[in-house]
Structure formats: structure tokens, C-alpha cells
Design a protein around this motif. Structure first.
Motif, PDB file in Angstrom:
ATOM      1  N   UNK A 266     -14.671   7.527  -3.635  1.00 29.30           N
ATOM      2  CA  UNK A 266     -13.299   7.192  -4.044  1.00 29.30           C
ATOM      3  C   UNK A 266     -12.702   8.215  -4.997  1.00 29.30           C
ATOM      4  N   UNK A 267     -11.374   8.400  -4.917  1.00 28.22           N
ATOM      5  CA  UNK A 267     -10.710   9.302  -5.868  1.00 28.22           C
ATOM      6  C   UNK A 267     -10.978   8.848  -7.307  1.00 28.22           C
ATOM      7  N   UNK A 268     -11.225   9.838  -8.178  1.00 24.78           N
ATOM      8  CA  UNK A 268     -11.596   9.532  -9.573  1.00 24.78           C
ATOM      9  C   UNK A 268     -10.495   8.786 -10.323  1.00 24.78           C
ATOM     10  N   UNK A 269      -9.240   8.935  -9.885  1.00 22.80           N
ATOM     11  CA  UNK A 269      -8.134   8.324 -10.643  1.00 22.80           C
ATOM     12  C   UNK A 269      -8.060   6.802 -10.465  1.00 22.80           C
ATOM     13  N   UNK A 270      -8.795   6.286  -9.484  1.00 24.02           N
ATOM     14  CA  UNK A 270      -8.755   4.835  -9.246  1.00 24.02           C
ATOM     15  C   UNK A 270      -9.756   4.132 -10.166  1.00 24.02           C
TER      16      UNK A 270
ATOM     17  N   UNK B 101     -17.750   8.571   7.439  1.00 24.64           N
ATOM     18  CA  UNK B 101     -16.901   8.644   8.650  1.00 24.64           C
ATOM     19  C   UNK B 101     -15.790   7.599   8.585  1.00 24.64           C
ATOM     20  N   UNK B 102     -16.148   6.392   8.131  1.00 30.80           N
ATOM     21  CA  UNK B 102     -15.137   5.330   8.000  1.00 30.80           C
ATOM     22  C   UNK B 102     -14.176   5.669   6.870  1.00 30.80           C
ATOM     23  N   UNK B 103     -14.728   6.233   5.805  1.00 29.34           N
ATOM     24  CA  UNK B 103     -13.907   6.542   4.640  1.00 29.34           C
ATOM     25  C   UNK B 103     -12.826   7.570   4.956  1.00 29.34           C
ATOM     26  N   UNK B 104     -13.194   8.543   5.810  1.00 26.39           N
ATOM     27  CA  UNK B 104     -12.201   9.569   6.192  1.00 26.39           C
ATOM     28  C   UNK B 104     -10.981   8.921   6.834  1.00 26.39           C
ATOM     29  N   UNK B 105     -11.230   7.830   7.572  1.00 27.71           N
ATOM     30  CA  UNK B 105     -10.130   7.162   8.273  1.00 27.71           C
ATOM     31  C   UNK B 105      -9.308   6.266   7.335  1.00 27.71           C
ATOM     32  N   UNK B 106      -9.960   5.740   6.308  1.00 30.66           N
ATOM     33  CA  UNK B 106      -9.264   4.771   5.449  1.00 30.66           C
ATOM     34  C   UNK B 106      -8.612   5.440   4.252  1.00 30.66           C
ATOM     35  N   UNK B 107      -8.949   6.709   4.038  1.00 31.79           N
ATOM     36  CA  UNK B 107      -8.475   7.416   2.836  1.00 31.79           C
ATOM     37  C   UNK B 107      -6.950   7.416   2.700  1.00 31.79           C
ATOM     38  N   UNK B 108      -6.278   7.498   3.847  1.00 32.37           N
ATOM     39  CA  UNK B 108      -4.809   7.591   3.768  1.00 32.37           C
ATOM     40  C   UNK B 108      -4.168   6.325   3.182  1.00 32.37           C
ATOM     41  N   UNK B 109      -4.931   5.228   3.137  1.00 33.08           N
ATOM     42  CA  UNK B 109      -4.388   3.988   2.561  1.00 33.08           C
ATOM     43  C   UNK B 109      -4.602   3.931   1.050  1.00 33.08           C
ATOM     44  N   UNK B 110      -5.382   4.883   0.525  1.00 33.42           N
ATOM     45  CA  UNK B 110      -5.669   4.837  -0.905  1.00 33.42           C
ATOM     46  C   UNK B 110      -4.667   5.685  -1.683  1.00 33.42           C
TER      47      UNK B 110
ATOM     48  N   UNK C 111       0.806  -1.222   0.000  1.00 31.06           N
ATOM     49  CA  UNK C 111       0.000   0.000   0.000  1.00 31.06           C
ATOM     50  C   UNK C 111       0.838   1.270   0.000  1.00 31.06           C
ATOM     51  N   UNK C 112       2.171   1.121  -0.045  1.00 25.65           N
ATOM     52  CA  UNK C 112       2.991   2.325  -0.153  1.00 25.65           C
ATOM     53  C   UNK C 112       2.879   2.894  -1.567  1.00 25.65           C
ATOM     54  N   UNK C 113       2.617   1.991  -2.537  1.00 24.59           N
ATOM     55  CA  UNK C 113       2.428   2.474  -3.902  1.00 24.59           C
ATOM     56  C   UNK C 113       1.049   3.103  -3.995  1.00 24.59           C
ATOM     57  N   UNK C 114       0.899   3.967  -4.967  1.00 29.70           N
ATOM     58  CA  UNK C 114      -0.425   4.547  -5.185  1.00 29.70           C
ATOM     59  C   UNK C 114      -1.343   3.489  -5.784  1.00 29.70           C
ATOM     60  N   UNK C 115      -2.514   3.376  -5.238  1.00 27.99           N
ATOM     61  CA  UNK C 115      -3.466   2.394  -5.745  1.00 27.99           C
ATOM     62  C   UNK C 115      -4.131   2.938  -7.013  1.00 27.99           C
ATOM     63  N   UNK C 116      -4.100   2.152  -8.084  1.00 31.45           N
ATOM     64  CA  UNK C 116      -4.812   2.630  -9.273  1.00 31.45           C
ATOM     65  C   UNK C 116      -5.946   1.698  -9.706  1.00 31.45           C
ATOM     66  N   UNK C 117      -6.010   0.518  -9.064  1.00 28.98           N
ATOM     67  CA  UNK C 117      -7.108  -0.413  -9.368  1.00 28.98           C
ATOM     68  C   UNK C 117      -7.661  -0.944  -8.055  1.00 28.98           C
ATOM     69  N   UNK C 118      -8.979  -0.983  -7.959  1.00 26.06           N
ATOM     70  CA  UNK C 118      -9.581  -1.413  -6.696  1.00 26.06           C
ATOM     71  C   UNK C 118     -10.906  -2.115  -6.974  1.00 26.06           C
ATOM     72  N   UNK C 119     -11.071  -3.259  -6.333  1.00 28.62           N
ATOM     73  CA  UNK C 119     -12.352  -3.973  -6.418  1.00 28.62           C
ATOM     74  C   UNK C 119     -13.187  -3.570  -5.213  1.00 28.62           C
ATOM     75  N   UNK C 120     -14.454  -3.228  -5.456  1.00 26.99           N
ATOM     76  CA  UNK C 120     -15.347  -2.953  -4.326  1.00 26.99           C
ATOM     77  C   UNK C 120     -16.120  -4.236  -4.033  1.00 26.99           C
ATOM     78  N   UNK C 121     -15.855  -4.794  -2.849  1.00 29.67           N
ATOM     79  CA  UNK C 121     -16.392  -6.113  -2.514  1.00 29.67           C
ATOM     80  C   UNK C 121     -17.796  -6.072  -1.956  1.00 29.67           C
ATOM     81  N   UNK C 122     -18.761  -5.785  -2.817  1.00 28.28           N
ATOM     82  CA  UNK C 122     -20.157  -5.824  -2.374  1.00 28.28           C
ATOM     83  C   UNK C 122     -21.056  -6.182  -3.541  1.00 28.28           C
TER      84      UNK C 122
END
Length: 200
Positions: free
Chosen positions: A26-30, A191-200, A2-13
């Protein structure tokens, strides 16, 4: 990883409402993938907490696709009902996830406990656990909450799930009556997203 910038992400739902809401945060670049792209069913959620169930989903979908996966487990806790439906929120809607049925059950359970419950302020909160996993490895898992109370009848057609019966603190409208853009800026997922954003 996760140190690299994430450019692909699966939303598991497999819940279209959740997918729409998470996408909007989510950021538009992903580049976003959904489980329907891969025709994936959902795993058995046998965790005891929102966090455990969220991780079950993010690890399962990541292993199935080889993609980094963000998954959500969320639900409604009603203090008067000993925090039910909680992690069983979706299951209260039966096997087809019919939330009008789930909402009727909430009202039924409240009436069983106190037939005058509508004259009281029934405290409740939405909770969201968001996790990111890569294959079997947990990268992050956070919790977001929004406090409020239960409205005496369902109101509004927006949102999904229990949104029509939840009035957030210091507001008059239910989530079901709010514009999505207004709800997304204050709800448990945000609220959860604000906390997890730094990992994206």
C-alpha cells in the motif's frame, strides 16, 4: 466515495502474514488500520468463490468500523486434486489454521491419488481476490493469480501458509525460500494489487 483520495484504510484480515504483505504493497500515505485495533473476529465465509468470500469480509469489517476496508481471500488450487484445497485452503489447517498440518494433508491427498506423484510436475496456482468495500457497497473486486507447481517437500521458512511447497513458474525456489521482497513482487496478491491500485 472512491473519487476522493483514500487516506484511511482498514485491512480486513486476522492473518498476520497477509496483513504484513498487504501493508508492504500500500502507498505509504494511507493510514492503515488492522482488525486487531478493533478486536474484531472474522465473519463466516460461506461464499462459493474467492471473490464472494473477499466481499463478505470487506463489507463485514467496513460495517463494523465505518472505515473503508480492503480484504483478501486467497488460496491454493492444485489441478491434480480437482482444484482443492481452493477456497478451503485455510480450513485444511484445522480450526487453528495450522499450515504444517494443511501441507501434510496436501501431500497425503496427492499420495492417495498417485503414490509416485513426486516424479510428476503437479500444477498449481495461488489465487487472490482483493475487494474494497465501504459499508455495504462494493467499490472494487479483482482477481490475481500466479501459476506454478508443488515441490516434493516443504522448503524454506519465509512467507506463510502454503509458501514452502509452491514453486512459481520458471523459478527453482519455493515462495518459502524467497526473500519477502522478491516474493511480494510476483505473487498472486501483487497481481491482484496491480489491478486494484487505481481505486486507492
Amino acid at each position: 466515495m472512491h473519487k476522493q483520495k483514500i487516506n484511511k484504510l482498514l485491512i480486513g484480515t486476522n492473518n498476520k502474514g497477509k496483513l504484513r504483505e498487504i501493508k508492504s504493497l500500500l502507498p505509504k500515505k494511507i493510514k492503515i488500520y488492522s482488525t486487531s485495533t478493533f478486536n474484531l473476529g472474522s465473519p463466516v465465509e460461506n461464499g462459493k468463490t474467492f471473490k464472494e468470500n473477499s466481499l463478505i469480509k470487506s463489507k463485514y469489517f467496513s460495517k463494523k468500523t465505518g472505515l473503508l476496508c480492503l480484504a483478501d481471500d486467497s488460496g491454493l488450487e492444485i489441478d491434480f486434486l480437482n482444484k482443492s484445497p481452493g477456497i478451503y485452503s485455510a480450513r485444511w489447517g484445522g480450526k487453528h489454521g495450522d499450515f504444517s498440518k494443511a501441507i501434510r494433508r496436501v501431500y497425503r491427498e496427492l499420495s492417495k491419488k498417485d503414490k509416485n506423484w513426486k516424479n510428476k510436475k503437479i500444477k498449481a496456482r495461488f489465487i487472490c481476490a482483493l475487494s474494497i468495500s465501504f459499508l455495504n457497497k462494493k467499490i472494487a473486486c479483482v482477481i490475481g493469480k500466479v501459476e506454478g507447481h508443488i515441490s516434493d517437500k516443504p522448503r524454506g521458512k519465509n512467507g506463510f501458509g502454503y509458501d514452502p511447497i509452491f514453486i512459481p513458474l520458471r523459478k527453482r525456489k519455493t515462495f518459502g525460500e524467497m526473500k519477502p521482497s522478491q516474493k511480494y513482487k510476483m505473487d498472486h496478491r501483487y497481481q491482484a494489487f496491480k489491478k486494484i491500485r487505481k481505486f486507492l
